[in-house]
Design an enzyme around this catalytic site. Structure first.
Site, PDB file in Angstrom:
ATOM      1  N   ARG A   9       0.724  -1.306   0.347  1.00  0.00           N
ATOM      2  CA  ARG A   9      -0.230   0.014   0.074  1.00  0.00           C
ATOM      3  C   ARG A   9       0.678   1.507  -0.284  1.00  0.00           C
ATOM      4  O   ARG A   9       2.150   1.430   0.275  1.00  0.00           O
ATOM      5  CB  ARG A   9      -1.029  -0.162   1.307  1.00  0.00           C
ATOM      6  CG  ARG A   9      -1.932  -1.365   0.920  1.00  0.00           C
ATOM      7  CD  ARG A   9      -2.438  -0.761   2.767  1.00  0.00           C
ATOM      8  NE  ARG A   9      -3.454  -1.835   2.725  1.00  0.00           N
ATOM      9  CZ  ARG A   9      -3.541  -3.593   3.661  1.00  0.00           C
ATOM     10  NH1 ARG A   9      -2.399  -3.446   4.667  1.00  0.00           N
ATOM     11  NH2 ARG A   9      -3.898  -4.174   3.364  1.00  0.00           N
ATOM     12  N   LYS A  33      -1.534  -2.437   7.794  1.00  0.00           N
ATOM     13  CA  LYS A  33      -2.398  -1.821   9.000  1.00  0.00           C
ATOM     14  C   LYS A  33      -3.070  -2.888  10.325  1.00  0.00           C
ATOM     15  O   LYS A  33      -2.576  -3.742  10.081  1.00  0.00           O
ATOM     16  CB  LYS A  33      -4.335  -2.308   7.998  1.00  0.00           C
ATOM     17  CG  LYS A  33      -4.690  -1.195   7.227  1.00  0.00           C
ATOM     18  CD  LYS A  33      -5.663  -1.612   6.254  1.00  0.00           C
ATOM     19  CE  LYS A  33      -5.860  -0.477   5.737  1.00  0.00           C
ATOM     20  NZ  LYS A  33      -7.572  -0.583   4.544  1.00  0.00           N
ATOM     21  N   HIS A 103      -3.205   2.538  -6.214  1.00  0.00           N
ATOM     22  CA  HIS A 103      -3.712   1.413  -5.991  1.00  0.00           C
ATOM     23  C   HIS A 103      -3.948   0.431  -7.239  1.00  0.00           C
ATOM     24  O   HIS A 103      -4.065  -0.895  -7.295  1.00  0.00           O
ATOM     25  CB  HIS A 103      -5.288   1.716  -5.266  1.00  0.00           C
ATOM     26  CG  HIS A 103      -5.430   0.703  -4.912  1.00  0.00           C
ATOM     27  ND1 HIS A 103      -6.003  -0.277  -3.537  1.00  0.00           N
ATOM     28  CD2 HIS A 103      -7.076  -0.700  -5.614  1.00  0.00           C
ATOM     29  CE1 HIS A 103      -6.307  -1.139  -3.598  1.00  0.00           C
ATOM     30  NE2 HIS A 103      -7.131  -1.334  -4.881  1.00  0.00           N
ATOM     31  N   ARG A 106      -0.988  -2.037  -7.278  1.00  0.00           N
ATOM     32  CA  ARG A 106      -1.184  -3.018  -6.143  1.00  0.00           C
ATOM     33  C   ARG A 106      -1.876  -4.204  -6.723  1.00  0.00           C
ATOM     34  O   ARG A 106      -1.846  -5.172  -6.543  1.00  0.00           O
ATOM     35  CB  ARG A 106      -1.759  -2.578  -5.272  1.00  0.00           C
ATOM     36  CG  ARG A 106      -1.923  -3.050  -3.874  1.00  0.00           C
ATOM     37  CD  ARG A 106      -2.296  -2.626  -1.984  1.00  0.00           C
ATOM     38  NE  ARG A 106      -3.469  -2.721  -1.629  1.00  0.00           N
ATOM     39  CZ  ARG A 106      -2.538  -3.648  -1.096  1.00  0.00           C
ATOM     40  NH1 ARG A 106      -1.497  -3.987  -0.209  1.00  0.00           N
ATOM     41  NH2 ARG A 106      -2.758  -4.741   0.132  1.00  0.00           N
ATOM     42  N   HIS A 129      -3.970  -8.418   3.640  1.00  0.00           N
ATOM     43  CA  HIS A 129      -5.493  -8.584   4.044  1.00  0.00           C
ATOM     44  C   HIS A 129      -5.652  -9.361   5.062  1.00  0.00           C
ATOM     45  O   HIS A 129      -5.710 -10.852   4.960  1.00  0.00           O
ATOM     46  CB  HIS A 129      -6.397  -9.223   2.999  1.00  0.00           C
ATOM     47  CG  HIS A 129      -6.261  -8.313   1.576  1.00  0.00           C
ATOM     48  ND1 HIS A 129      -6.894  -8.485   0.128  1.00  0.00           N
ATOM     49  CD2 HIS A 129      -5.884  -6.917   1.485  1.00  0.00           C
ATOM     50  CE1 HIS A 129      -6.002  -7.508  -0.421  1.00  0.00           C
ATOM     51  NE2 HIS A 129      -5.940  -6.701   0.498  1.00  0.00           N
ATOM     52  N   TYR A 138      -9.752 -10.000  -7.111  1.00  0.00           N
ATOM     53  CA  TYR A 138      -9.066  -9.767  -7.922  1.00  0.00           C
ATOM     54  C   TYR A 138      -9.332 -11.223  -8.482  1.00  0.00           C
ATOM     55  O   TYR A 138      -9.095 -11.231  -9.557  1.00  0.00           O
ATOM     56  CB  TYR A 138      -7.237 -10.442  -7.630  1.00  0.00           C
ATOM     57  CG  TYR A 138      -7.057  -8.750  -5.806  1.00  0.00           C
ATOM     58  CD1 TYR A 138      -7.153  -7.771  -7.055  1.00  0.00           C
ATOM     59  CD2 TYR A 138      -6.912  -8.897  -5.176  1.00  0.00           C
ATOM     60  CE1 TYR A 138      -6.324  -6.329  -6.370  1.00  0.00           C
ATOM     61  CE2 TYR A 138      -6.812  -7.526  -4.398  1.00  0.00           C
ATOM     62  CZ  TYR A 138      -6.505  -6.578  -5.217  1.00  0.00           C
ATOM     63  OH  TYR A 138      -6.595  -5.310  -4.046  1.00  0.00           O
TER      64      TYR A 138
END
Length: 165
Positions: A9, A33, A103, A106, A129, A138
């Site tokens: 990211r 994250k 993005h 990514r 994730h 995806y």
């Protein structure tokens, strides 16, 4: 290159420290994250470019002591906006006519892994994730590729230039 090679990211990329990189072993330690740490491998091309950057260029741009890997022209951490501006400048120097965002890079990373046979669970880990359902976004692109290839290659599919005799 590093972003495409790792699927990071923007926030992860601009927060990287030099100590986060292990060129010898070929990985980056990423804080994602929720302050979750993950190890992401680096491909050979990105490794070579990083090594050149670290050995030949980074010190020339440093204005003040910093452990950051990348920084702006004032020696401070790049903002997301500054990164996007740099990306747009790089894209404008190419023949690419599509709108590309961080993005998008990514997304390309994940899609290309999936299209070349990587399993969804591995891609989930690489992207950081926490939920596999986020990663399944995806698969839509991969499913479209499968449909296109089916239409192109299956012998029972009528092709535009084929005529029924």
């Amino acid at each position: 290159e590093l972003m495409y090679a790792t699927g990071l990211r923007v926030s992860e990329l601009i927060n990287l420290n030099v100590s986060s990189i292990n060129l010898y072993m070929g990985y980056i330690k990423v804080i994602g994250k929720g302050d979750k740490e993950r190890i992401v491998p680096i491909g050979e091309i990105a490794k070579i470019i990083l090594e050149i950057y670290l050995n030949q260029y980074r010190d020339k741009f440093i204005k003040k002591e910093s452990s950051l890997l990348f920084f702006n022209n004032h020696g401070n951490k790049l903002s997301r906006e500054e990164f996007y501006i740099i990306l747009k400048q790089v894209i404008n120097k190419t023949s690419i006519n599509k709108k590309i965002s961080p993005h998008t890079i990514r997304h390309s990373f994940a899609t290309h892994l999936l299209e070349n046979g990587a399993d969804l669970r591995s891609i989930q880990e690489l992207l950081g994730h926490s939920d596999i359902s986020t990663t399944t976004i995806y698969t839509h692109i991969s499913n479209q590729k499968i449909k296109n290839e089916y239409q192109q290659f299956h012998p029972r599919m009528k092709k535009k230039d084929d005529s029924i005799e």
